[in-house]
Motif scaffolding. Structure first.
Motif, short mmCIF file in Angstrom:
data_model
loop_
_atom_site.label_atom_id
_atom_site.label_comp_id
_atom_site.label_asym_id
_atom_site.label_seq_id
_atom_site.Cartn_x
_atom_site.Cartn_y
_atom_site.Cartn_z
N HIS A 202 -16.16 -0.88 9.79
CA HIS A 202 -14.71 -1.15 9.76
C HIS A 202 -13.93 0.17 9.69
N GLU A 203 -14.37 1.06 8.81
CA GLU A 203 -13.69 2.35 8.68
C GLU A 203 -13.82 3.17 9.96
N HIS A 206 -11.22 2.19 12.42
CA HIS A 206 -9.92 2.88 12.24
C HIS A 206 -9.94 4.22 12.96
N GLU A 270 -5.72 -3.25 10.69
CA GLU A 270 -6.86 -3.80 9.93
C GLU A 270 -7.61 -4.84 10.77
N HIS A 315 -3.17 -5.56 4.32
CA HIS A 315 -4.38 -6.12 4.90
C HIS A 315 -4.17 -7.62 5.13
ZN LIG Z 1 -9.20 -0.92 6.97
#
Ligand SMILES: [Zn+2]
Length: 332
Positions: A202-203, A206, A270, A315
């Protein structure tokens, strides 16, 4: 509070203490003083939210001394930044009365850029210690994930977040050669390997979509807008160091106005990162486990009031995230 410092006798009293120092000395001392007063006013609420409540809900592992030390470090950084920025602004307005807004906008935008570049490397070590992830196999798999996402990293580090919190997290920071994945030790304690991979993915999402770079650009644009508003509202009064509280009042107003669009953009990013984590890991089961565990652990609000959601939720809610995973699974 800024209004009180700008217009009331309290402000006048405090200002009297720094007025005789020459414009640069006054600007520096006044900025430091205003920052400290603002911190003192905020302290009770911050103490309740950041310490009392976090402890009651079992998130915080910090002692009062540790919490205060963190606050003091944050204040130190704030005082230095505020004093430097305000002295530079006043100096510009005095040196270039005709076109200080152009110079100030450029300088502030540059400062935003610099901060976003150096902040992770300078400020993170103030609050946490980092060590390389001992589990070489897992570190290798996380590096492979980063490779697959197109944002290779050299270091996979563990932050000793457990000193202060039970909350779990991971992030990617740095640029180019300094880019690294940082995993909270609390995450390694609490989650299985598939969940750790999913959260790191997930990071990486980004990063792949350049959310930090885009956020920095938006911040720079915001800095320009802020200076234009300041110019329209204050003109050359910026050359007087005394006006700082009014400047901060205006900036606070702008921040409030940016709250809803900022939160909406953040939720959109997100969701993109969530989709990326599913694409990189192809592990919907881990996605669901990780987000259910996160929601439980962080006591997330599953259905916040609409206004709260619009203004403050950076989020998506946990049910929204699970729905996203269902849609992703249905499509693939
Ligand atoms: Zn995030």
């Amino acid at each position: 509070m800024y209004a009180a410092l700008e217009w009331s006798w309290v402000g006048d009293r405090l200002w009297a203490g720094v007025v005789g120092l020459g414009w640069a000395g006054s600007a520096t001392a006044w900025a430091a003083l205003v920052t400290v007063v603002a911190e003192l006013v905020r302290l009770p609420l911050a103490f309740w939210r950041g310490f009392v409540r976090e402890r009651r809900w079992g998130f915080s592992r910090q002692t009062l001394g540790g919490w205060l030390a963190d606050r003091a470090k944050g204040l130190g950084v704030g005082v230095v930044l505020a004093a430097a920025a305000w002295t530079a602004a006043v100096g510009l307005a005095r040196a270039l009365p005709g076109w200080w807004p152009a110079a100030a906008a450029a300088a502030l935008a540059l400062a935003v850029l610099l901060l976003s570049l150096v902040a992770p490397l300078v400020f993170e070590p103030l609050f946490n210690r980092f060590r390389p992830l001992g589990d070489e196999r897992l570190a290798g798999e996380l590096r492979a994930l980063a490779e697959a996402a197109g944002v290779p990293v050299r270091d996979v580090l563990v932050a000793d977040a457990s000193r202060r919190t039970t909350k779990v997290n991971a992030y990617v920071s740095g640029l180019g050669r300094t880019r690294r994945v940082v995993v909270f030790d609390t995450l390694l304690e609490a989650a299985g390997e598939p969940e750790v991979k999913l959260i790191v993915a997930h990071e990486l999402g980004h990063r792949r979509d350049r959310h930090v770079a885009k956020g920095t650009l938006l911040g720079m644009a915001g800095a320009v807008v802020a200076v234009v508003v300041l110019w329209a509202a204050l003109g050359t009064r910026v050359a007087s160091p005394r006006e700082l509280p009014l400047v901060l009042l205006l900036f606070t107003g702008l921040e409030l106005a940016a709250l809803a669009p900022g939160a909406a953009l953040s939720r959109r990013w997100e969701r993109a990162a969530d989709r990326c984590s599913l694409e990189l890991t192809s592990d919907r089961a881990a996605f669901e486990r990780a987000h259910v565990a996160l929601a439980r652990k962080n006591l997330s609000d599953l259905a916040p009031p609409q206004l709260v959601y619009r203004l403050l939720f950076t989020h998506p809610t946990p049910p929204e995230r699970l729905a996203l995973a269902r849609e992703w699974a249905a499509r693939t």
